[in-house]
Write a protein that holds these residues in place. Sequence first.
Motif, PDB file in Angstrom:
ATOM      1  N   LEU B 312       0.857  -1.180   0.000  1.00  0.00           N
ATOM      2  CA  LEU B 312       0.000   0.000   0.000  1.00  0.00           C
ATOM      3  C   LEU B 312       0.898   1.237   0.000  1.00  0.00           C
ATOM      4  O   LEU B 312       1.648   1.456   0.939  1.00  0.00           O
ATOM      5  N   VAL B 313       0.826   1.981  -1.059  1.00  0.00           N
ATOM      6  CA  VAL B 313       1.606   3.222  -1.138  1.00  0.00           C
ATOM      7  C   VAL B 313       0.751   4.352  -0.576  1.00  0.00           C
ATOM      8  O   VAL B 313       1.231   5.206   0.156  1.00  0.00           O
ATOM      9  N   THR B 314      -0.530   4.324  -0.929  1.00  0.00           N
ATOM     10  CA  THR B 314      -1.484   5.242  -0.315  1.00  0.00           C
ATOM     11  C   THR B 314      -2.202   4.481   0.793  1.00  0.00           C
ATOM     12  O   THR B 314      -2.727   3.399   0.552  1.00  0.00           O
ATOM     13  N   LEU B 315      -2.199   5.038   1.994  1.00  0.00           N
ATOM     14  CA  LEU B 315      -2.935   4.386   3.085  1.00  0.00           C
ATOM     15  C   LEU B 315      -4.351   4.926   3.166  1.00  0.00           C
ATOM     16  O   LEU B 315      -5.291   4.193   3.434  1.00  0.00           O
ATOM     17  N   PHE B 316      -4.470   6.260   2.950  1.00  0.00           N
ATOM     18  CA  PHE B 316      -5.796   6.885   2.941  1.00  0.00           C
ATOM     19  C   PHE B 316      -5.848   7.928   1.842  1.00  0.00           C
ATOM     20  O   PHE B 316      -4.888   8.673   1.703  1.00  0.00           O
ATOM     21  N   PRO B 317      -6.916   7.996   1.068  1.00  0.00           N
ATOM     22  CA  PRO B 317      -8.083   7.114   1.111  1.00  0.00           C
ATOM     23  C   PRO B 317      -7.668   5.665   0.867  1.00  0.00           C
ATOM     24  O   PRO B 317      -6.903   5.401  -0.054  1.00  0.00           O
ATOM     25  N   PHE B 318      -8.203   4.776   1.701  1.00  0.00           N
ATOM     26  CA  PHE B 318      -7.780   3.378   1.694  1.00  0.00           C
ATOM     27  C   PHE B 318      -8.019   2.732   0.323  1.00  0.00           C
ATOM     28  O   PHE B 318      -9.138   2.778  -0.186  1.00  0.00           O
ATOM     29  N   PRO B 319      -6.966   2.146  -0.281  1.00  0.00           N
ATOM     30  CA  PRO B 319      -7.100   1.587  -1.643  1.00  0.00           C
ATOM     31  C   PRO B 319      -7.934   0.313  -1.671  1.00  0.00           C
ATOM     32  O   PRO B 319      -7.444  -0.782  -1.905  1.00  0.00           O
ATOM     33  N   ARG B 320      -9.197   0.490  -1.442  1.00  0.00           N
ATOM     34  CA  ARG B 320     -10.127  -0.599  -1.235  1.00  0.00           C
ATOM     35  C   ARG B 320     -10.212  -1.549  -2.439  1.00  0.00           C
ATOM     36  O   ARG B 320     -10.207  -2.772  -2.278  1.00  0.00           O
ATOM     37  N   MET B 321     -10.273  -0.964  -3.652  1.00  0.00           N
ATOM     38  CA  MET B 321     -10.469  -1.788  -4.857  1.00  0.00           C
ATOM     39  C   MET B 321      -9.343  -2.812  -5.015  1.00  0.00           C
ATOM     40  O   MET B 321      -9.588  -3.993  -5.235  1.00  0.00           O
ATOM     41  N   LYS B 322      -8.125  -2.344  -4.892  1.00  0.00           N
ATOM     42  CA  LYS B 322      -6.966  -3.226  -5.048  1.00  0.00           C
ATOM     43  C   LYS B 322      -6.940  -4.291  -3.947  1.00  0.00           C
ATOM     44  O   LYS B 322      -6.666  -5.467  -4.205  1.00  0.00           O
ATOM     45  N   VAL B 323      -7.243  -3.877  -2.749  1.00  0.00           N
ATOM     46  CA  VAL B 323      -7.226  -4.823  -1.628  1.00  0.00           C
ATOM     47  C   VAL B 323      -8.305  -5.889  -1.838  1.00  0.00           C
ATOM     48  O   VAL B 323      -8.067  -7.083  -1.633  1.00  0.00           O
ATOM     49  N   GLU B 324      -9.466  -5.456  -2.303  1.00  0.00           N
ATOM     50  CA  GLU B 324     -10.564  -6.414  -2.531  1.00  0.00           C
ATOM     51  C   GLU B 324     -10.182  -7.460  -3.575  1.00  0.00           C
ATOM     52  O   GLU B 324     -10.497  -8.636  -3.426  1.00  0.00           O
TER      53      GLU B 324
END
Lengths: 300, 380
Positions: B312-324
């Motif tokens: 995770l390079v960006t923590l917030f806004p949380f990279p939800r799509m990639k994590v999902e």
Amino acid sequence: MQRFINLSEEMRKGPDLVTPGLLSCQGCGTALAMKLALKGLGERTVVVIPACCWSIIIGTYPHSTLNVPVVHVPFETAAVAASGVRAGLDVRGEEDVTVMAWAGDGGTFDIGLQSLSGAAERNEDILYVCYDNEAYMNTGIQRSSATPVGAWTTTTPGGSLKQEPKKDMEGIMLAHGIPYVATASVAYPDDFFEKFKKAKGIKGTRFIHILSPCPPGWRIDSAKSIQVTRMATQCCIFPLYEVEAGITRVTVRPEEVIPVSRYLRSQGRFREMGEDTMELVQVLTEQRWNSLLERETSTK
Amino acid sequence: MSKKKSANRYFLQGNEAVVEGALTAGCTFFAGYPITPASEISEILSERLPQVGGTFIQMEDEIASMGAIIGASLAGAKSMTATSGPGFSLMQENLGFACIAEVPCVIVNVMRGGPSTGLPTNPAQGDVMQARWGTHGDHPIVVLATSTVQDSFELTIKAFNFAEKYRTPVVLLSDEVVAHTRETVELPPREEIHIIDRIAPSMPPEWYIPFEDNSRGVPPMAAFGDGYRYHVTGLVHDVRGFPTQRPDEIEAFMKRLFRKITQGFNEIQMTKDFMIDDAKVAVIAYGSVARSAKRAVLDARDRGVKAGLLQLVTLFPFPRMKVEEVLRQCRAVLVPELNMGQISREVSRVNQGKCQVRKLNRLDGGLITPEQIMYELLKI
């Protein structure tokens, strides 16, 4: 040159509340200062330390510690945490305990000034001590508002040496009308000891400003730290005096006033300082010294 | 900069790389206060900024640092401050002011062990949620995490670009390990680097409505002194910048604050992946821990585990799509962190039962080692 100091009997016999093994650098002034201060204050003392060299110097148990209770608080809160300790002690009727806030110049002149001013305005019954090594030495020699004009630090590098003169901390504290303001120097231990003893007996906010040499930060030989510090008083850059209930008294009068250049040239941090600045410092120092003497005469 | 090897290769410390990134991005103002392990950023900028016509001020504390960079930004300078845990705590009130007043600025937090004075010379990742929620009130914010010296350079530029583009404070989280590690970095030629500047108003001053909505949700920003007289306040304000109590104006304003970041999700939510395509178990990591995770993935593969890494390079806004995506693909994910699980909770929150989420936490002041991560990967 005076080589040995005859310490008073009382001081030599005073309790030594600083145990060996401090993590200070060689030639550190503040390690000695704490030893002298606690000799003057005695065992019934609580020490409040914000972030500063002393939060490191105090070491890791069991190598070293102070034989008095210590609370190490956030950077900006020495005076107010001490006020709180005082209030707690008062509630419990422990009135003979001295509460000493012990902060560096950054924690006093800069980040801690607001809380110190608040405590002084309320005339909290604390002894506030600033051990002034004239920069943020613990984080690696960054300038503070106690750094003298023309000094090198890591944030006033060569080419942009500090332009501004040191903040007049005694002036600020005196403006609060507190009962006791004094300067002290580790190069004059007897005078130092007497002031702490006196401060212990006064009620209300007491402020003692200690000049404390820092060999790595001042770029001096650690063996010479006391000698250099003594020169600060001899050239009147750091006069030793006290203001008790509005009455000013110079406590150490240099036998022979030396030029400030001798003090400044003895330290690597002033190596790049120009002659112009040095002359300006000489003039300002003389002005301040003379006005101090005038104040002494007028308040007698 | 030290030890120049070839045209663009340098041997730098993480903190030095932040300085290079800031200067490349066009930073001309820095206000800071000494604190371990971030002091080098101040020290180097005190020398470098005057050389490029910029200003460095050492402040009396971190409240002042944050206040000064907001002021400088309103006056048109790209500005930055750098600190660590205790200083970051003092900056929180002004950080919220930068959010509501939409003042572009960059805050570098070189994380050390906490809370309070904590462990000044040890790495930690305990400030992740503070970066997100440290200031009071509901607000969006951009938080990036660097894991290498190269990252520190590139992400500092990104931080400035996002700050300018979205008129928002951007927090760059580094940590003691990244800050003080020296490694070779390649600094691309200046002309290859994309630098974004805030959009200035194109209308005459009398037509300028400083906080008026538009398709991007980011109003053009006039610098004080350019002839556009306007009001900036920490109170909730109407489109002209003056305080308002009208619910319709309050809601429109607050929603725009969130919308401007939401609309940029594609660009802002940055991740890097490593051997993730056929992975059956994945590590989700950030900051210095991602370095250990990369090694652990290779070692686990050597032992026959199909492992991968989502960094995770960006923590917030949380990279939800990639994590999902990773959660759907893998049977288990491991979230190693130098805290008790601040990002693993975010991962669990989006997981919705898709996959097994495991934690690996270390709080003793040391870095999570590749062996620790690999051992966990072999277990799941």
